[in-house]
Design a protein around this motif. Sequence first.
Motif, PDB file in Angstrom:
ATOM      1  N   LEU A  53       0.840  -1.191   0.000  1.00  0.00           N
ATOM      2  CA  LEU A  53       0.000   0.000   0.000  1.00  0.00           C
ATOM      3  C   LEU A  53       0.879   1.248   0.000  1.00  0.00           C
ATOM      4  O   LEU A  53       1.638   1.456   0.945  1.00  0.00           O
ATOM      5  CB  LEU A  53      -0.879  -0.013   1.256  1.00  0.00           C
ATOM      6  CG  LEU A  53      -1.968   1.022   1.360  1.00  0.00           C
ATOM      7  CD1 LEU A  53      -3.170   0.608   0.520  1.00  0.00           C
ATOM      8  CD2 LEU A  53      -2.397   1.182   2.802  1.00  0.00           C
ATOM      9  N   PRO A  54       0.816   2.090  -1.053  1.00  0.00           N
ATOM     10  CA  PRO A  54       1.643   3.296  -1.073  1.00  0.00           C
ATOM     11  C   PRO A  54       1.023   4.442  -0.267  1.00  0.00           C
ATOM     12  O   PRO A  54      -0.158   4.740  -0.396  1.00  0.00           O
ATOM     13  CB  PRO A  54       1.725   3.657  -2.554  1.00  0.00           C
ATOM     14  CG  PRO A  54       0.592   2.970  -3.208  1.00  0.00           C
ATOM     15  CD  PRO A  54       0.138   1.861  -2.319  1.00  0.00           C
ATOM     16  N   ILE A  55       1.863   5.041   0.561  1.00  0.00           N
ATOM     17  CA  ILE A  55       1.466   6.173   1.395  1.00  0.00           C
ATOM     18  C   ILE A  55       2.467   7.287   1.129  1.00  0.00           C
ATOM     19  O   ILE A  55       3.674   7.051   1.135  1.00  0.00           O
ATOM     20  CB  ILE A  55       1.454   5.784   2.880  1.00  0.00           C
ATOM     21  CG1 ILE A  55       0.433   4.669   3.112  1.00  0.00           C
ATOM     22  CG2 ILE A  55       1.187   6.997   3.763  1.00  0.00           C
ATOM     23  CD1 ILE A  55       0.414   4.119   4.516  1.00  0.00           C
ATOM     24  N   VAL A  56       1.984   8.499   0.868  1.00  0.00           N
ATOM     25  CA  VAL A  56       2.866   9.625   0.582  1.00  0.00           C
ATOM     26  C   VAL A  56       2.625  10.725   1.603  1.00  0.00           C
ATOM     27  O   VAL A  56       1.476  11.074   1.897  1.00  0.00           O
ATOM     28  CB  VAL A  56       2.642  10.168  -0.850  1.00  0.00           C
ATOM     29  CG1 VAL A  56       3.414  11.449  -1.087  1.00  0.00           C
ATOM     30  CG2 VAL A  56       3.043   9.112  -1.882  1.00  0.00           C
ATOM     31  N   ALA A  57       3.739  11.261   2.125  1.00  0.00           N
ATOM     32  CA  ALA A  57       3.694  12.426   3.009  1.00  0.00           C
ATOM     33  C   ALA A  57       4.349  13.582   2.267  1.00  0.00           C
ATOM     34  O   ALA A  57       5.502  13.483   1.863  1.00  0.00           O
ATOM     35  CB  ALA A  57       4.437  12.143   4.309  1.00  0.00           C
ATOM     36  N   ALA A  58       3.608  14.661   2.058  1.00  0.00           N
ATOM     37  CA  ALA A  58       4.114  15.805   1.304  1.00  0.00           C
ATOM     38  C   ALA A  58       4.192  17.032   2.205  1.00  0.00           C
ATOM     39  O   ALA A  58       3.208  17.407   2.836  1.00  0.00           O
ATOM     40  CB  ALA A  58       3.202  16.094   0.115  1.00  0.00           C
ATOM     41  N   LEU A  71      -0.922  11.245  -6.505  1.00  0.00           N
ATOM     42  CA  LEU A  71      -2.002  10.615  -7.274  1.00  0.00           C
ATOM     43  C   LEU A  71      -1.944   9.095  -7.158  1.00  0.00           C
ATOM     44  O   LEU A  71      -2.972   8.428  -7.108  1.00  0.00           O
ATOM     45  CB  LEU A  71      -1.921  11.023  -8.748  1.00  0.00           C
ATOM     46  CG  LEU A  71      -2.340  12.446  -9.076  1.00  0.00           C
ATOM     47  CD1 LEU A  71      -1.973  12.793 -10.519  1.00  0.00           C
ATOM     48  CD2 LEU A  71      -3.833  12.649  -8.834  1.00  0.00           C
ATOM     49  N   LEU A  72      -0.751   8.537  -7.124  1.00  0.00           N
ATOM     50  CA  LEU A  72      -0.574   7.089  -7.051  1.00  0.00           C
ATOM     51  C   LEU A  72      -0.766   6.525  -5.650  1.00  0.00           C
ATOM     52  O   LEU A  72      -0.919   5.322  -5.478  1.00  0.00           O
ATOM     53  CB  LEU A  72       0.810   6.705  -7.576  1.00  0.00           C
ATOM     54  CG  LEU A  72       0.975   6.861  -9.082  1.00  0.00           C
ATOM     55  CD1 LEU A  72       2.442   6.927  -9.465  1.00  0.00           C
ATOM     56  CD2 LEU A  72       0.263   5.722  -9.800  1.00  0.00           C
ATOM     57  N   ALA A  73      -0.756   7.378  -4.644  1.00  0.00           N
ATOM     58  CA  ALA A  73      -0.874   6.927  -3.261  1.00  0.00           C
ATOM     59  C   ALA A  73      -2.298   6.524  -2.921  1.00  0.00           C
ATOM     60  O   ALA A  73      -3.260   7.128  -3.389  1.00  0.00           O
ATOM     61  CB  ALA A  73      -0.422   8.045  -2.316  1.00  0.00           C
ATOM     62  N   ASP A  74      -2.409   5.497  -2.095  1.00  0.00           N
ATOM     63  CA  ASP A  74      -3.717   5.145  -1.544  1.00  0.00           C
ATOM     64  C   ASP A  74      -4.007   5.969  -0.305  1.00  0.00           C
ATOM     65  O   ASP A  74      -5.159   6.177   0.057  1.00  0.00           O
ATOM     66  CB  ASP A  74      -3.787   3.652  -1.238  1.00  0.00           C
ATOM     67  CG  ASP A  74      -3.894   2.826  -2.507  1.00  0.00           C
ATOM     68  OD1 ASP A  74      -4.614   3.235  -3.435  1.00  0.00           O
ATOM     69  OD2 ASP A  74      -3.239   1.778  -2.591  1.00  0.00           O
ATOM     70  N   VAL A  75      -2.956   6.423   0.359  1.00  0.00           N
ATOM     71  CA  VAL A  75      -3.084   7.350   1.479  1.00  0.00           C
ATOM     72  C   VAL A  75      -2.110   8.488   1.200  1.00  0.00           C
ATOM     73  O   VAL A  75      -0.912   8.257   1.034  1.00  0.00           O
ATOM     74  CB  VAL A  75      -2.742   6.681   2.826  1.00  0.00           C
ATOM     75  CG1 VAL A  75      -2.786   7.696   3.955  1.00  0.00           C
ATOM     76  CG2 VAL A  75      -3.681   5.512   3.107  1.00  0.00           C
TER      77      VAL A  75
END
Length: 179
Positions: A53-58, A71-75
């Motif tokens: 599961l991809p998770i991104v913190a920006a 966009l590709l992240a699920d979270v």
Amino acid sequence: MIEIDGAAEDAALTAALRKGARAAGCVLIAGDLSAGLGAPDGWIALLSDMSALPIVAAAGSVGTRGLALILLADVAVIGADAAWVGADVAALAELAVLRLGALNARRVLLAADPLSELCAIGHATRADAPLDTARSRAAALAPTGQRLRQGWRAARDLPAGEALTYAGWFNSISTKEAS
């Protein structure tokens, strides 16, 4: 869970994602997301189809590469200080439609602030401490991350009846393993 630096060169990002997809229920991507998209070197397709599961913190500046990762992240967790600095959103048109649907893709890519629009449509959330929030979500979702991704992929790729049959079979296997 593994953490990947979003500022890595494309080839290094691809290699880290390959390793993470095999080793973790969740893959957390954070760091400097201000770069342009460049030549994605396969990481977009890999991230789209990986079992983790991809998770991104920006936080801070977010460029087109960062927007693609979100966009590709699920979270996706976007910091209160995150600011859009990208330019060529046209390069993300197809990806946005695949991930958000045509209407929401238009809303996001035509917005003056795509990050705020992603939050408005529910694809991302805002947090004062995005990395801490993302780590917390990753820890909570790690046990079920791969099952969620596999279920979403089945629903996306299979006819409805087959997807539901797959879900029943997969959940019965998971229940037996947990016993």
